[in-house]
Design a protein around this motif. Structure first.
Motif, PDB file in Angstrom:
ATOM      1  N   VAL A 190       0.842  -1.206   0.000  1.00  0.00           N
ATOM      2  CA  VAL A 190       0.000   0.000   0.000  1.00  0.00           C
ATOM      3  C   VAL A 190       0.872   1.248   0.000  1.00  0.00           C
ATOM      4  O   VAL A 190       0.605   2.212  -0.719  1.00  0.00           O
ATOM      5  CB  VAL A 190      -0.965   0.002   1.208  1.00  0.00           C
ATOM      6  N   SER A 247       0.588   3.851  -3.012  1.00  0.00           N
ATOM      7  CA  SER A 247       0.115   5.214  -2.739  1.00  0.00           C
ATOM      8  C   SER A 247       1.242   6.241  -2.828  1.00  0.00           C
ATOM      9  O   SER A 247       1.049   7.392  -2.453  1.00  0.00           O
ATOM     10  CB  SER A 247      -0.545   5.275  -1.358  1.00  0.00           C
ATOM     11  N   THR A 272      -0.075   1.811   6.772  1.00  0.00           N
ATOM     12  CA  THR A 272      -1.172   0.936   7.183  1.00  0.00           C
ATOM     13  C   THR A 272      -0.944   0.373   8.572  1.00  0.00           C
ATOM     14  O   THR A 272       0.188   0.139   8.994  1.00  0.00           O
ATOM     15  CB  THR A 272      -1.339  -0.250   6.214  1.00  0.00           C
ATOM     16  N   VAL A 328      -2.245  -5.284  -3.679  1.00  0.00           N
ATOM     17  CA  VAL A 328      -3.307  -4.428  -3.154  1.00  0.00           C
ATOM     18  C   VAL A 328      -4.561  -4.739  -3.952  1.00  0.00           C
ATOM     19  O   VAL A 328      -4.565  -4.675  -5.179  1.00  0.00           O
ATOM     20  CB  VAL A 328      -2.946  -2.934  -3.279  1.00  0.00           C
ATOM     21  N   ILE A 355      -7.974   0.107  -2.307  1.00  0.00           N
ATOM     22  CA  ILE A 355      -7.686   1.159  -1.336  1.00  0.00           C
ATOM     23  C   ILE A 355      -8.901   2.065  -1.292  1.00  0.00           C
ATOM     24  O   ILE A 355      -9.294   2.633  -2.318  1.00  0.00           O
ATOM     25  CB  ILE A 355      -6.430   1.974  -1.718  1.00  0.00           C
ATOM     26  N   ALA A 376      -7.795  -0.436   3.532  1.00  0.00           N
ATOM     27  CA  ALA A 376      -7.261  -1.096   2.337  1.00  0.00           C
ATOM     28  C   ALA A 376      -7.360  -2.602   2.511  1.00  0.00           C
ATOM     29  O   ALA A 376      -7.327  -3.114   3.643  1.00  0.00           O
ATOM     30  CB  ALA A 376      -5.811  -0.695   2.104  1.00  0.00           C
ATOM     31  N   LEU A 395      -5.939   2.899   6.946  1.00  0.00           N
ATOM     32  CA  LEU A 395      -5.036   3.828   6.278  1.00  0.00           C
ATOM     33  C   LEU A 395      -4.810   5.045   7.151  1.00  0.00           C
ATOM     34  O   LEU A 395      -5.758   5.627   7.676  1.00  0.00           O
ATOM     35  CB  LEU A 395      -5.632   4.284   4.939  1.00  0.00           C
TER      36      LEU A 395
END
Length: 153
Positions: A66, A70, A76, A100, A103, A108, A131
């Motif tokens: 994640v 991102s 996370t 992933v 999200i 997520a 998150l």
């Protein structure tokens, strides 16, 4: 391998203990590949790596997926983690692949698998994680300027 936000991120002590190293990443697909050291010290009395250690390896691959996807914006914290043990893990190099799935605004969903050096799938996992903006979550762990830098690449 392409450059990711993890390249300049300090490896946490727990990840160092596991021998964590990023092997490959495709942030645009939400996917990463991580290597681990299946050390003899991680073994149970039967000579196989203890399940909690395998779970930690999976957890420590899905969260970073994640973070990479991102571009360092989200950190996370695990809400739930389900691990299915498929085959015993012998000491040696291990690889985790994490994907992933989705999200959302605050949560997520990820999945992962842990693979032995010979290609045997040892365990699979799915996780749900909260998150948190990385600048908030990581301010305690690293200087704020570094956290901001990591979060906004």
């Amino acid at each position: 391998m392409i450059k990711t936000v993890l390249d300049d991120f300090p490896v946490p002590p727990s990840a160092k203990l596991l021998g964590w190293r990023l092997l490959d990443a495709r942030p645009w697909e939400g996917w990463i590949k991580v290597g681990f050291d299946g050390r003899q010290e991680f073994c149970n009395p039967a000579g196989f790596i203890q399940g909690g250690i395998l779970s930690a390896m999976l957890d420590d691959s899905m969260g970073p997926a994640v973070f990479v996807t991102s571009e360092g914006r989200f950190y996370t914290t695990t809400i739930s983690l389900t691990v299915n043990f498929i085959a015993p893990a012998k000491p040696g190099p291990l690889t985790a692949e994490a994907q992933v799935i989705q999200i959302g605004k605050s949560v997520a969903f990820m999945q992962g698998k842990l693979i032995a050096d010979n290609g045997t799938v040892l365990a699979t996992a799915s996780t749900t994680a909260r998150l948190i903006e990385a600048t908030r979550a990581l301010a305690r762990e690293m200087p704020l300027s570094a956290a901001r830098s990591a979060a906004w690449r």
